[in-house]
Design an enzyme around this catalytic site. Sequence first.
Site, PDB file in Angstrom:
ATOM      1  N   GLN A  31       4.663  -7.072   7.486  1.00 24.49           N
ATOM      2  CA  GLN A  31       4.660  -8.299   8.393  1.00 24.49           C
ATOM      3  C   GLN A  31       5.268  -9.515   7.362  1.00 24.49           C
ATOM      4  O   GLN A  31       6.296  -9.985   7.830  1.00 24.49           O
ATOM      5  CB  GLN A  31       3.567  -8.722   9.115  1.00 24.49           C
ATOM      6  CG  GLN A  31       3.033  -7.584  10.214  1.00 24.49           C
ATOM      7  CD  GLN A  31       4.074  -7.363  11.250  1.00 24.49           C
ATOM      8  OE1 GLN A  31       5.084  -8.097  11.739  1.00 24.49           O
ATOM      9  NE2 GLN A  31       3.781  -6.522  11.869  1.00 24.49           N
ATOM     10  N   HIS A  52      -4.050  -2.822   8.841  1.00 23.64           N
ATOM     11  CA  HIS A  52      -3.460  -1.751   9.564  1.00 23.64           C
ATOM     12  C   HIS A  52      -3.841  -0.339   9.294  1.00 23.64           C
ATOM     13  O   HIS A  52      -4.000  -0.034   8.130  1.00 23.64           O
ATOM     14  CB  HIS A  52      -1.767  -1.871   9.456  1.00 23.64           C
ATOM     15  CG  HIS A  52      -0.855  -1.213  10.308  1.00 23.64           C
ATOM     16  ND1 HIS A  52      -0.582   0.251  10.419  1.00 23.64           N
ATOM     17  CD2 HIS A  52      -0.105  -1.617  11.383  1.00 23.64           C
ATOM     18  CE1 HIS A  52       0.116   0.439  11.408  1.00 23.64           C
ATOM     19  NE2 HIS A  52       0.398  -0.534  12.016  1.00 23.64           N
ATOM     20  N   ASP A  91       0.289  -4.834   1.540  1.00 21.48           N
ATOM     21  CA  ASP A  91       0.955  -4.521   2.734  1.00 21.48           C
ATOM     22  C   ASP A  91       1.771  -5.367   3.306  1.00 21.48           C
ATOM     23  O   ASP A  91       1.431  -6.771   3.999  1.00 21.48           O
ATOM     24  CB  ASP A  91      -0.198  -3.927   4.073  1.00 21.48           C
ATOM     25  CG  ASP A  91       0.523  -3.691   5.177  1.00 21.48           C
ATOM     26  OD1 ASP A  91       1.812  -3.947   5.190  1.00 21.48           O
ATOM     27  OD2 ASP A  91      -0.140  -3.152   6.213  1.00 21.48           O
ATOM     28  N   LYS A 113      11.129  -3.220  11.139  1.00 19.70           N
ATOM     29  CA  LYS A 113      10.573  -4.624  11.504  1.00 19.70           C
ATOM     30  C   LYS A 113      11.705  -5.773  10.681  1.00 19.70           C
ATOM     31  O   LYS A 113      11.456  -6.800  11.010  1.00 19.70           O
ATOM     32  CB  LYS A 113       9.091  -4.533  10.980  1.00 19.70           C
ATOM     33  CG  LYS A 113       8.397  -3.727  11.959  1.00 19.70           C
ATOM     34  CD  LYS A 113       6.889  -3.773  11.320  1.00 19.70           C
ATOM     35  CE  LYS A 113       6.015  -2.894  12.272  1.00 19.70           C
ATOM     36  NZ  LYS A 113       4.664  -2.689  11.929  1.00 19.70           N
ATOM     37  N   CYS A 137      -3.039  -0.732  15.970  1.00 16.33           N
ATOM     38  CA  CYS A 137      -3.160   0.086  15.072  1.00 16.33           C
ATOM     39  C   CYS A 137      -4.127  -0.632  13.958  1.00 16.33           C
ATOM     40  O   CYS A 137      -4.026  -0.642  12.665  1.00 16.33           O
ATOM     41  CB  CYS A 137      -1.907   0.414  14.142  1.00 16.33           C
ATOM     42  SG  CYS A 137      -0.851   1.353  15.050  1.00 16.33           S
TER      43      CYS A 137
HETATM   44  C1  LIG Z   1       4.119  -1.598  11.274  1.00 15.83           C
HETATM   45  C2  LIG Z   1       3.238  -1.958  10.111  1.00 15.83           C
HETATM   46  C3  LIG Z   1       2.797  -0.888   9.225  1.00 15.83           C
HETATM   47  C4  LIG Z   1       3.233   0.478   9.419  1.00 15.83           C
HETATM   48  O1  LIG Z   1       4.629   0.471   9.306  1.00 15.83           O
HETATM   49  P1  LIG Z   1       5.334   1.766   9.783  1.00 15.83           P
HETATM   50  O2  LIG Z   1       6.785   1.551  10.091  1.00 15.83           O
HETATM   51  O3  LIG Z   1       4.731   1.987  11.171  1.00 15.83           O
HETATM   52  O4  LIG Z   1       5.003   3.083   9.095  1.00 15.83           O
HETATM   53  C5  LIG Z   1       1.982  -1.030   8.282  1.00 15.83           C
HETATM   54  N1  LIG Z   1       1.369  -2.367   8.124  1.00 15.83           N
HETATM   55  C6  LIG Z   1       1.646  -3.473   9.061  1.00 15.83           C
HETATM   56  C7  LIG Z   1       1.086  -4.510   8.875  1.00 15.83           C
HETATM   57  C8  LIG Z   1       2.690  -3.280  10.053  1.00 15.83           C
HETATM   58  O5  LIG Z   1       2.785  -4.011  10.858  1.00 15.83           O
END
Ligand SMILES: *Cc1c(COP(=O)(O)O)cnc(C)c1O
Length: 414
Positions: free
Chosen positions: A211, A131, A208, A234, A372
């Site tokens: 998700q 991302h 990261d 999320k 993104c």
């Molecule tokens: C949403 C997301 C982000 C960023 O999170 P924010 O809440 O927009 O700061 C980073 N990595 C992944 C895989 C995402 O889905």
Amino acid sequence: MSAVAPITRSYDVEAVRAQFPILGRDAYGKPLAYLDNAASAQKPRAVIDRMTEVMTHSYANVHRGLHLLSNEATAAFEQARKTTAQFINAASTDEIVFTSGGTDAFNLVSYSLGVNALEEGDEILLSVMEHHSNIVPWHLLRERKGVVLKWLDISDDGEIDLGAYEAAFSARTKLVAISHMSNVLGALTPAKELSRIAHEHGARILFDGCQASVHGTIDVQEIDADFYVMTGHKLYGPSGIGVLYGKKSVLDTMAPYRGGGEMIEIVEQDHVTYNDPPHRFEAGTPAIIEAIGLGAALEWMMATGIDAIAEHETALARHAMEELRKLNFITLYGQAPGKAPIICFGVDGAHPHDVSAILDRSGVAVRAGHHCAQPLMKRLGVSATSRASFAAYNTHAEVEALIAGLHKTYEMLK
Ligand SMILES: *Cc1c(COP(=O)(O)O)cnc(C)c1O
């Protein structure tokens, strides 16, 4: 309905839905099928009520007051940190840093490592399916410090070849910054192996988890993560709050990110010393209400059952994939076995923005765009895709609504 659909006997999706007030509304007079969960999830009553309760009953600034409301707010805020530590099995609450979101957590690590841990020519290993928020902070460090970004390819389904991964390390590799689950392809990466190999090469590893943390149990000790990033909105919590997990031994060595109140120990005219983690990284008044709301969201997930939610979502995704494969005008992106309930697709001859606009008119909310993840779009040879992503409250009827909407879309656009 397909044979795989009704396997969720013990999971009462209607009881789950009843806890999300927004699901009671319609979209253009049609039932709302909210399938944009990978961008942001809706909020249960437990989160809304907890945040309202803090504001109506226990609100004050945290950590500084010696009065009743400040003590109550501080206790609730620190309880949220405990809940977060429990949610990912951190060894200590001191390993939980509250940030303003996922993006802020990556920027914190990037900034701080740039101060005293990374030199010009040091290498950071990324996958092409990251991302942007796990790419651009490293580009900033490339521009500022001259660190080198090395890119690991993936399979078309988002799988990582561990041999190629290991081969990408050099003596200069200091950090791996990699997705635990792709927000486009849905593939889960083999976190434990990725960590083991990174550590064998003397590198640190940041996952990261924005998700992965939504769709299954996370154990940061088991996967031996140095850093793990999550984002509140999320996880059925509010926006404006995120989490950086950092191993205590690692956080202890790290330079502060932003300066201000709360992150200091002593401030004099010619000299300053810093507080211990996690407070060293939480300058200023934090997102008090949002952190408490995130705590309520994680409690809600644990009470509902993280594995039960994941099993329900997996059944929805399997149902959707099975139906989508029957449509000869659909291209699917990402079909790794055991993938997350995040489905990216294209409709032949139609732009994803048009697909999303037509589906929207049938009450079905999906995402369209580059998600993104422009390097991944380039790798897949597309400029954009549509994405349907499932959450705890989605139903098999909503999968059917998506499929029916796609038939209609194709008829209109072909
Ligand atoms: C949403 C997301 C982000 C960023 O999170 P924010 O809440 O927009 O700061 C980073 N990595 C992944 C895989 C995402 O889905």
